[in-house]
Write a protein that holds these residues in place. Structure first.
Motif, PDB file in Angstrom:
ATOM      1  N   GLN A   1       0.823  -1.210   0.000  1.00 42.19           N
ATOM      2  CA  GLN A   1       0.000   0.000   0.000  1.00 42.19           C
ATOM      3  C   GLN A   1       0.853   1.254   0.000  1.00 42.19           C
ATOM      4  N   GLU A   2       1.940   1.218   0.826  1.00 42.62           N
ATOM      5  CA  GLU A   2       2.842   2.370   0.836  1.00 42.62           C
ATOM      6  C   GLU A   2       3.496   2.572  -0.535  1.00 42.62           C
ATOM      7  N   GLN A   3       3.898   1.440  -1.134  1.00 36.48           N
ATOM      8  CA  GLN A   3       4.516   1.541  -2.444  1.00 36.48           C
ATOM      9  C   GLN A   3       3.521   2.068  -3.483  1.00 36.48           C
ATOM     10  N   LEU A   4       2.287   1.614  -3.440  1.00 32.40           N
ATOM     11  CA  LEU A   4       1.258   2.134  -4.347  1.00 32.40           C
ATOM     12  C   LEU A   4       1.008   3.619  -4.120  1.00 32.40           C
ATOM     13  N   ARG A   5       1.026   4.026  -2.811  1.00 35.89           N
ATOM     14  CA  ARG A   5       0.833   5.442  -2.502  1.00 35.89           C
ATOM     15  C   ARG A   5       1.975   6.285  -3.089  1.00 35.89           C
ATOM     16  N   GLU A   6       3.212   5.791  -2.941  1.00 33.94           N
ATOM     17  CA  GLU A   6       4.349   6.515  -3.515  1.00 33.94           C
ATOM     18  C   GLU A   6       4.247   6.587  -5.031  1.00 33.94           C
ATOM     19  N   TRP A   7       3.848   5.472  -5.654  1.00 34.29           N
ATOM     20  CA  TRP A   7       3.698   5.495  -7.109  1.00 34.29           C
ATOM     21  C   TRP A   7       2.610   6.485  -7.549  1.00 34.29           C
ATOM     22  N   ALA A   8       1.514   6.497  -6.781  1.00 30.26           N
ATOM     23  CA  ALA A   8       0.433   7.430  -7.128  1.00 30.26           C
ATOM     24  C   ALA A   8       0.904   8.879  -6.994  1.00 30.26           C
ATOM     25  N   GLN A   9       1.657   9.175  -5.891  1.00 34.55           N
ATOM     26  CA  GLN A   9       2.187  10.526  -5.723  1.00 34.55           C
ATOM     27  C   GLN A   9       3.155  10.897  -6.843  1.00 34.55           C
ATOM     28  N   GLN A  10       4.014   9.934  -7.193  1.00 36.33           N
ATOM     29  CA  GLN A  10       4.957  10.197  -8.276  1.00 36.33           C
ATOM     30  C   GLN A  10       4.234  10.442  -9.595  1.00 36.33           C
TER      31      GLN A  10
ATOM     32  N   GLU B   1      10.547  22.995 -32.267  1.00 36.09           N
ATOM     33  CA  GLU B   1      11.494  22.538 -31.259  1.00 36.09           C
ATOM     34  C   GLU B   1      10.792  22.240 -29.941  1.00 36.09           C
ATOM     35  N   GLY B   2       9.847  23.135 -29.562  1.00 38.65           N
ATOM     36  CA  GLY B   2       9.100  22.888 -28.323  1.00 38.65           C
ATOM     37  C   GLY B   2       8.273  21.608 -28.394  1.00 38.65           C
ATOM     38  N   GLN B   3       7.623  21.400 -29.530  1.00 40.40           N
ATOM     39  CA  GLN B   3       6.830  20.179 -29.679  1.00 40.40           C
ATOM     40  C   GLN B   3       7.718  18.937 -29.663  1.00 40.40           C
ATOM     41  N   SER B   4       8.903  19.058 -30.299  1.00 41.89           N
ATOM     42  CA  SER B   4       9.828  17.914 -30.289  1.00 41.89           C
ATOM     43  C   SER B   4      10.306  17.609 -28.873  1.00 41.89           C
ATOM     44  N   GLU B   5      10.627  18.662 -28.093  1.00 46.32           N
ATOM     45  CA  GLU B   5      11.060  18.435 -26.717  1.00 46.32           C
ATOM     46  C   GLU B   5       9.945  17.828 -25.877  1.00 46.32           C
ATOM     47  N   ARG B   6       8.716  18.319 -26.072  1.00 43.97           N
ATOM     48  CA  ARG B   6       7.592  17.771 -25.307  1.00 43.97           C
ATOM     49  C   ARG B   6       7.354  16.308 -25.675  1.00 43.97           C
ATOM     50  N   ARG B   7       7.431  15.991 -26.982  1.00 40.11           N
ATOM     51  CA  ARG B   7       7.254  14.614 -27.394  1.00 40.11           C
ATOM     52  C   ARG B   7       8.353  13.722 -26.818  1.00 40.11           C
ATOM     53  N   THR B   8       9.601  14.241 -26.811  1.00 42.90           N
ATOM     54  CA  THR B   8      10.706  13.461 -26.240  1.00 42.90           C
ATOM     55  C   THR B   8      10.525  13.259 -24.752  1.00 42.90           C
ATOM     56  N   TYR B   9      10.008  14.307 -24.068  1.00 42.84           N
ATOM     57  CA  TYR B   9       9.784  14.190 -22.628  1.00 42.84           C
ATOM     58  C   TYR B   9       8.740  13.120 -22.331  1.00 42.84           C
ATOM     59  N   PHE B  10       7.645  13.152 -23.088  1.00 41.70           N
ATOM     60  CA  PHE B  10       6.588  12.176 -22.827  1.00 41.70           C
ATOM     61  C   PHE B  10       7.032  10.767 -23.205  1.00 41.70           C
ATOM     62  N   GLU B  11       7.840  10.650 -24.245  1.00 45.40           N
ATOM     63  CA  GLU B  11       8.287   9.324 -24.654  1.00 45.40           C
ATOM     64  C   GLU B  11       9.381   8.764 -23.746  1.00 45.40           C
ATOM     65  N   ARG B  12      10.208   9.656 -23.202  1.00 45.08           N
ATOM     66  CA  ARG B  12      11.347   9.176 -22.427  1.00 45.08           C
ATOM     67  C   ARG B  12      11.103   9.232 -20.927  1.00 45.08           C
ATOM     68  N   ASP B  13      10.599  10.400 -20.429  1.00 44.47           N
ATOM     69  CA  ASP B  13      10.470  10.607 -18.984  1.00 44.47           C
ATOM     70  C   ASP B  13       9.116  10.155 -18.462  1.00 44.47           C
ATOM     71  N   VAL B  14       8.044  10.609 -19.113  1.00 47.17           N
ATOM     72  CA  VAL B  14       6.700  10.277 -18.650  1.00 47.17           C
ATOM     73  C   VAL B  14       6.294   8.952 -19.301  1.00 47.17           C
ATOM     74  N   ASN B  15       6.884   7.928 -18.881  1.00 40.76           N
ATOM     75  CA  ASN B  15       6.618   6.598 -19.412  1.00 40.76           C
ATOM     76  C   ASN B  15       6.193   5.707 -18.247  1.00 40.76           C
ATOM     77  N   TYR B  16       4.925   5.288 -18.255  1.00 43.32           N
ATOM     78  CA  TYR B  16       4.383   4.527 -17.138  1.00 43.32           C
ATOM     79  C   TYR B  16       4.549   3.023 -17.324  1.00 43.32           C
ATOM     80  N   ALA B  17       5.148   2.613 -18.431  1.00 44.88           N
ATOM     81  CA  ALA B  17       5.340   1.169 -18.619  1.00 44.88           C
ATOM     82  C   ALA B  17       6.476   0.686 -17.723  1.00 44.88           C
ATOM     83  N   PRO B  18       6.308  -0.444 -17.037  1.00 48.09           N
ATOM     84  CA  PRO B  18       7.367  -0.947 -16.148  1.00 48.09           C
ATOM     85  C   PRO B  18       8.571  -1.419 -16.944  1.00 48.09           C
ATOM     86  N   ASP B  19       9.750  -1.199 -16.375  1.00 51.47           N
ATOM     87  CA  ASP B  19      10.992  -1.626 -17.013  1.00 51.47           C
ATOM     88  C   ASP B  19      11.580  -2.800 -16.215  1.00 51.47           C
TER      89      ASP B  19
END
Length: 366
Positions: free
Chosen positions: A147-156, A336-354
């Motif tokens: 539950q704590e781990q789920l809470r941390e994931w939800a906050q993140q 350039e802004g759209q490319s950076e945003r797309r790179t951010y979502f593809e690289r940083d905001v990735n919710y798939a588990p590794d």
């Protein structure tokens, strides 16, 4: 003796030959029994029939070309449809392959809670939970940690979502500012263009007014010159009549020139004639100088107008280049802004588990 052929003779021979040919054609029509008995213009009818056949052939060619185009378009459409179906099938196969290889139930984060073979795996490994069979003494602690781990994931995830929204708002604000700047620049360029058009209209109006005034002045000068010439001619005629009254030659239309030929002029009259001619020469000279000055002023005004129009065109071209450069820079920044945003979502905001996520499980005997 060489025979000379005149133009009139050639024309007469050509007319005679044309009449002769016309008569031969008329005889052929009259003595042709088929044409005479039918009473119609067979050549015209044959021409109409041939023209209708040619028109039908052209229409058939157009229809055949249209049918060929339709067949070609149908083939292209079938080819595109088959290609799209093949691509869709390949995409579905790829998705299915990915699900089978990377999205198995064992790879889920809550699989350790719902694993039906957990106890069998533990017994197979030689480990038996203490206490009664089927009980799990550490279940409460494990559920609490999960539950704590789920809470941390939800906050993140919430923090990442807030950061993404904040970045989106900043990009929208930047896009709004750049669009407003482009709109302002466009309005400025439109105002400059309208000013240039007004300046061109004013210059054209002034030039037309100047030309109209110049034409009126030239007409007035010509009218005055004509009146002055008439007045001088009348005065000369009167002087000749008064000075040589009774002389038959003095009443002629030639005036002083006739008196000079008749040798009826005295030294004073000759002096008057010479002075009159000198005044005429001076007047012509002054008129010529005035005409040259007027032409020079027209050339100067025309060159000034041309130079003003050229400067306005250069200014318009420069402003157009600046506007295009500003739009290119703004588009580059947006891309350039759209490319950076797309790179951010593809690289940083990735919710798939590794792999690091799965490596933290099954590290102990529990």
């Amino acid at each position: 003796m060489k025979k000379v052929e005149l133009q009139s003779d050639r024309i007469a021979a050509a007319n005679l030959e044309r009449r002769r040919n016309r008569e031969l054609q008329r005889k052929e029509r009259i003595f042709n029994e088929k044409v005479r008995t039918i009473g119609i213009d067979k050549d015209a009818l044959d021409y109409q029939v041939q023209e209708r056949r040619d028109q039908g052939r052209r229409e058939a060619e157009i229809l055949n070309a249209y049918a060929s185009d339709m067949v070609h378009h149908d083939q292209v459409a079938n080819l595109l449809d088959s290609r799209q179906s093949r691509d869709r099938r390949r995409l579905e196969e790829t998705i299915q392959h990915f699900r089978q290889n990377f999205q198995q139930p064992e790879s889920r984060r809550e699989f350790d809670l719902n694993d039906p073979d957990l106890l069998k795996k533990q017994e197979r490994g030689g480990q038996v939970l203490p206490g009664l069979a089927g009980e799990d003494p550490g279940k409460r602690d494990r559920v609490k940690r999960q539950q704590e781990q789920l809470r941390e994931w939800a906050q993140q995830q919430q923090q990442e979502l807030d950061m993404a929204k904040q970045q989106q708002r900043q990009e929208d604000l930047q896009y709004y500012h750049s669009t407003a700047a482009l709109d302002r620049r466009t309005m400025e360029l439109q105002q400059i263009e309208s000013q240039r058009q007004r300046a061109m209209a004013m210059a054209t109006k002034e030039f037309n007014l100047a030309k109209a005034v110049e034409g009126m002045e030239q007409q007035q000068r010509e009218r005055q010159r004509e009146e002055e010439d008439n007045r001088m001619e009348i005065q000369n005629q009167l002087q000749v009549v008064n000075l040589h009254e009774g002389d038959p030659g003095s009443a002629s239309v030639m005036g002083l020139a006739r008196l000079w030929l008749n040798k009826g002029l005295t030294a004073e009259h000759k002096k008057q004639l010479v002075d009159y001619r000198q005044r005429q020469m001076e007047e012509k000279k002054r008129a010529s100088v005035a005409e040259q000055q007027r032409e020079f002023q027209q050339d100067v005004f025309r060159m000034a107008s041309t130079r003003t129009a050229l400067l306005l065109e250069r200014e318009q071209a420069r402003m157009t280049r600046e506007q295009r450069r500003a739009m290119d820079n703004a588009n580059a920044q947006l891309a350039e802004g759209q490319s950076e945003r797309r790179t951010y979502f593809e690289r940083d905001v990735n919710y798939a588990p590794d792999e690091s996520y799965f490596a933290q499980f099954n590290t102990s005997s529990r």
